[in-house]
Design a protein around this motif. Structure first.
Motif, PDB file in Angstrom:
ATOM      1  N   MET A 281      11.408  35.120   7.063  1.00 16.77           N
ATOM      2  CA  MET A 281      11.184  34.620   8.423  1.00 16.77           C
ATOM      3  C   MET A 281      10.644  33.192   8.384  1.00 16.77           C
ATOM      4  N   LEU A 282      11.209  32.324   9.219  1.00 14.87           N
ATOM      5  CA  LEU A 282      10.763  30.928   9.289  1.00 14.87           C
ATOM      6  C   LEU A 282       9.871  30.694  10.500  1.00 14.87           C
ATOM      7  N   VAL A 283       9.908  31.582  11.472  1.00 15.97           N
ATOM      8  CA  VAL A 283       9.204  31.350  12.736  1.00 15.97           C
ATOM      9  C   VAL A 283       8.433  32.594  13.180  1.00 15.97           C
ATOM     10  N   GLY A 284       7.571  32.390  14.157  1.00 15.52           N
ATOM     11  CA  GLY A 284       6.877  33.507  14.804  1.00 15.52           C
ATOM     12  C   GLY A 284       5.678  33.992  14.024  1.00 15.52           C
ATOM     13  N   LYS A 285       5.144  35.095  14.539  1.00 17.43           N
ATOM     14  CA  LYS A 285       3.923  35.709  14.030  1.00 17.43           C
ATOM     15  C   LYS A 285       4.047  36.116  12.555  1.00 17.43           C
TER      16      LYS A 285
ATOM     17  N   MET B 123      15.349  38.101  17.226  1.00 19.25           N
ATOM     18  CA  MET B 123      15.302  37.766  18.660  1.00 19.25           C
ATOM     19  C   MET B 123      14.744  36.372  18.934  1.00 19.25           C
ATOM     20  N   TYR B 124      14.009  35.803  17.964  1.00 16.40           N
ATOM     21  CA  TYR B 124      13.528  34.418  18.097  1.00 16.40           C
ATOM     22  C   TYR B 124      14.685  33.435  18.244  1.00 16.40           C
ATOM     23  N   GLY B 125      15.858  33.830  17.759  1.00 17.46           N
ATOM     24  CA  GLY B 125      17.004  32.912  17.726  1.00 17.46           C
ATOM     25  C   GLY B 125      17.990  33.092  18.867  1.00 17.46           C
ATOM     26  N   GLN B 126      17.615  33.840  19.907  1.00 19.03           N
ATOM     27  CA  GLN B 126      18.551  34.054  21.018  1.00 19.03           C
ATOM     28  C   GLN B 126      18.868  32.742  21.752  1.00 19.03           C
ATOM     29  N   THR B 127      20.155  32.535  22.005  1.00 15.96           N
ATOM     30  CA  THR B 127      20.589  31.343  22.756  1.00 15.96           C
ATOM     31  C   THR B 127      21.324  31.701  24.036  1.00 15.96           C
TER      32      THR B 127
ATOM     33  N   PRO C 183      23.742  22.941  25.975  1.00 20.11           N
ATOM     34  CA  PRO C 183      22.430  22.640  25.387  1.00 20.11           C
ATOM     35  C   PRO C 183      21.959  23.648  24.338  1.00 20.11           C
ATOM     36  N   PHE C 184      22.682  24.742  24.159  1.00 16.95           N
ATOM     37  CA  PHE C 184      22.150  25.831  23.329  1.00 16.95           C
ATOM     38  C   PHE C 184      22.717  25.794  21.910  1.00 16.95           C
ATOM     39  N   ASP C 185      21.858  25.419  20.969  1.00 11.96           N
ATOM     40  CA  ASP C 185      22.255  25.337  19.560  1.00 11.96           C
ATOM     41  C   ASP C 185      21.595  26.452  18.765  1.00 11.96           C
ATOM     42  N   PRO C 186      22.282  26.907  17.687  1.00 17.32           N
ATOM     43  CA  PRO C 186      21.660  27.892  16.809  1.00 17.32           C
ATOM     44  C   PRO C 186      20.335  27.335  16.283  1.00 17.32           C
ATOM     45  N   THR C 187      19.292  28.152  16.281  1.00 18.21           N
ATOM     46  CA  THR C 187      17.996  27.679  15.791  1.00 18.21           C
ATOM     47  C   THR C 187      17.639  28.387  14.490  1.00 18.21           C
ATOM     48  N   PRO C 188      17.077  27.654  13.521  1.00 17.47           N
ATOM     49  CA  PRO C 188      16.722  28.265  12.236  1.00 17.47           C
ATOM     50  C   PRO C 188      15.582  29.267  12.410  1.00 17.47           C
ATOM     51  N   ILE C 189      15.835  30.518  12.088  1.00 16.82           N
ATOM     52  CA  ILE C 189      14.784  31.537  12.215  1.00 16.82           C
ATOM     53  C   ILE C 189      14.574  32.321  10.925  1.00 16.82           C
ATOM     54  N   ILE C 190      15.607  32.341  10.054  1.00 13.97           N
ATOM     55  CA  ILE C 190      15.525  33.117   8.805  1.00 13.97           C
ATOM     56  C   ILE C 190      16.139  32.276   7.681  1.00 13.97           C
TER      57      ILE C 190
ATOM     58  N   SER D  77      22.592  31.818  14.917  1.00 13.88           N
ATOM     59  CA  SER D  77      22.106  31.414  13.589  1.00 13.88           C
ATOM     60  C   SER D  77      22.391  32.476  12.544  1.00 13.88           C
ATOM     61  N   ASP D  78      22.389  33.757  12.961  1.00  8.54           N
ATOM     62  CA  ASP D  78      22.458  34.856  12.004  1.00  8.54           C
ATOM     63  C   ASP D  78      23.564  35.871  12.260  1.00  8.54           C
ATOM     64  N   SER D  79      24.340  35.681  13.293  1.00 13.37           N
ATOM     65  CA  SER D  79      25.473  36.564  13.562  1.00 13.37           C
ATOM     66  C   SER D  79      26.753  35.731  13.677  1.00 13.37           C
ATOM     67  N   PRO D  80      27.677  35.877  12.725  1.00 15.13           N
ATOM     68  CA  PRO D  80      28.937  35.120  12.797  1.00 15.13           C
ATOM     69  C   PRO D  80      29.716  35.383  14.088  1.00 15.13           C
ATOM     70  N   ASP D  81      29.723  36.624  14.570  1.00 19.63           N
ATOM     71  CA  ASP D  81      30.404  36.933  15.835  1.00 19.63           C
ATOM     72  C   ASP D  81      29.824  36.089  16.969  1.00 19.63           C
ATOM     73  N   ASP D  82      28.499  36.055  17.024  1.00 19.80           N
ATOM     74  CA  ASP D  82      27.824  35.334  18.103  1.00 19.80           C
ATOM     75  C   ASP D  82      28.091  33.840  18.000  1.00 19.80           C
ATOM     76  N   PHE D  83      28.060  33.312  16.771  1.00 14.13           N
ATOM     77  CA  PHE D  83      28.305  31.885  16.578  1.00 14.13           C
ATOM     78  C   PHE D  83      29.735  31.522  16.960  1.00 14.13           C
ATOM     79  N   ALA D  84      30.692  32.357  16.547  1.00 18.94           N
ATOM     80  CA  ALA D  84      32.106  32.067  16.837  1.00 18.94           C
ATOM     81  C   ALA D  84      32.357  32.076  18.347  1.00 18.94           C
ATOM     82  N   ALA D  85      31.779  33.027  19.055  1.00 18.12           N
ATOM     83  CA  ALA D  85      32.005  33.114  20.511  1.00 18.12           C
ATOM     84  C   ALA D  85      31.353  31.935  21.235  1.00 18.12           C
ATOM     85  N   LEU D  86      30.159  31.541  20.787  1.00 20.18           N
ATOM     86  CA  LEU D  86      29.477  30.399  21.416  1.00 20.18           C
ATOM     87  C   LEU D  86      30.249  29.107  21.125  1.00 20.18           C
ATOM     88  N   SER D  87      30.750  28.974  19.886  1.00 18.50           N
ATOM     89  CA  SER D  87      31.522  27.782  19.521  1.00 18.50           C
ATOM     90  C   SER D  87      32.787  27.679  20.367  1.00 18.50           C
ATOM     91  N   ASP D  88      33.458  28.807  20.594  1.00 12.64           N
ATOM     92  CA  ASP D  88      34.655  28.813  21.455  1.00 12.64           C
ATOM     93  C   ASP D  88      34.311  28.230  22.827  1.00 12.64           C
TER      94      ASP D  88
END
Ligand code: A2H
Length: 257
Positions: free
Chosen positions: A225-229, A42-46, A173-180, A142-153
């Protein structure tokens, strides 16, 4: 699928002002509720996805909270048996909003729990199924190909944005963010797999299936995990704790179907 109950984390994305016209009169706090199997991402939601042509329902959540949820009528019914609606076994719809197409909610500004972006938007995804989860899908490109493909479209095609009344500010303005970090796939695993398989759109079903298999398998077992608690910990070890944290803070609930 269909082999027994599936537990999802239902993430609550709060609708911010100015609200879509169809929801503007509602006094309660309004949440798009998204079913996910990956609470640790969820840290990577765009953004959040709705299907423009699926009918959603707006209904009262548990009486203790002054809240209404937006999800498919089918999932609302299931929620009513899990103590998630105002009255057990009953779905109380907001008058006039038993059915509203996703298209009327697209462009809504949302607060997404744990996300880096303080405000994200409801965008269209044409591969959402109305018989799974809540019909609301939160997007982690960043971690779901479906989500990336739809955002790229949406980023590539201005006419697609215009068709759904979306401004550039809701998308560009919304880019995939490195989280994992995943060994062999890097810090943006879905982006990497979509590039390797030359996935051009959200409609490339077979390639996306292949990309998903690779990313999910590796992400689940070898992700760090790269981010968060819980930065530095393995995804498999923090999934449950992050779900618990979100629930304790009122930002999510469990949903089973
Ligand atoms: B997952 P399963 Cl980062 N239609 O959440 C299409 N897809 C849906 C959906 C629907 N009605 N309801 C939920 N989903 C998506 C995050 C995620 C997800 C990541 C990686 C993989 C992944 C961010 N999107 O899913 O068929 C939701 O996306 C792996 C399949 O019930 C949900 O979790 O197994 C997942 O599919 C549930 O799919």
């Amino acid at each position: 699928e269909g082999v027994g109950p599936q537990e999802y984390t239902m993430i609550k994305l709060k609708v911010l002002d100015p609200k879509p016209a169809a929801l503007a009169h509602i006094k309660e706090d309004i949440f798009l509720v998204a079913a996910t199997l990956r609470p640790e991402t969820m840290y990577g939601q765009t953004n959040c996805y709705l299907h423009p042509d699926i009918q959603y329902s707006v209904f009262y959540a548990t009486e203790a909270e002054n809240q209404v949820f937006v999800a498919t009528a089918r999932s609302a019914r299931i929620m009513s048996y899990q103590g998630l609606t105002k009255v057990n076994g009953v779905v109380n719809y907001v008058p006039g909003l038993e059915k509203i197409p996703g298209s009327k909610i697209l462009g809504a500004a949302l607060a997404a729990p744990l996300a880096k972006y303080t405000k994200v938007y409801a965008l269209p995804m044409l591969t959402i199924k109305d018989d799974k989860g809540t019909g609301v899908v939160t997007s982690v490109p960043s971690d779901s190909p479906d989500d990336f493909a739809a955002l790229s479209d949406l980023k590539k095609k201005k006419p697609l944005r215009e068709k759904y009344g979306l401004t550039d500010e809701m998308v560009l303005p919304f880019d995939p963010t490195p989280i994992i970090r995943i060994e062999g796939l890097g810090d943006l695993a879905a982006v990497e797999m979509c590039a390797r398989l030359k996935i051009e759109s959200q409609n490339e079903k077979d390639k996306l299936e292949e990309a998903k298999k690779e990313v999910y398998l590796k992400g689940f077992y070898d992700g760090v995990m790269l981010v968060g608690k819980y930065a530095g910990k393995k995804t498999a070890d923090v999934k449950k704790v992050i779900q618990d944290d979100l629930i304790a803070e009122g930002l999510a609930t469990k949903y089973v179907e």
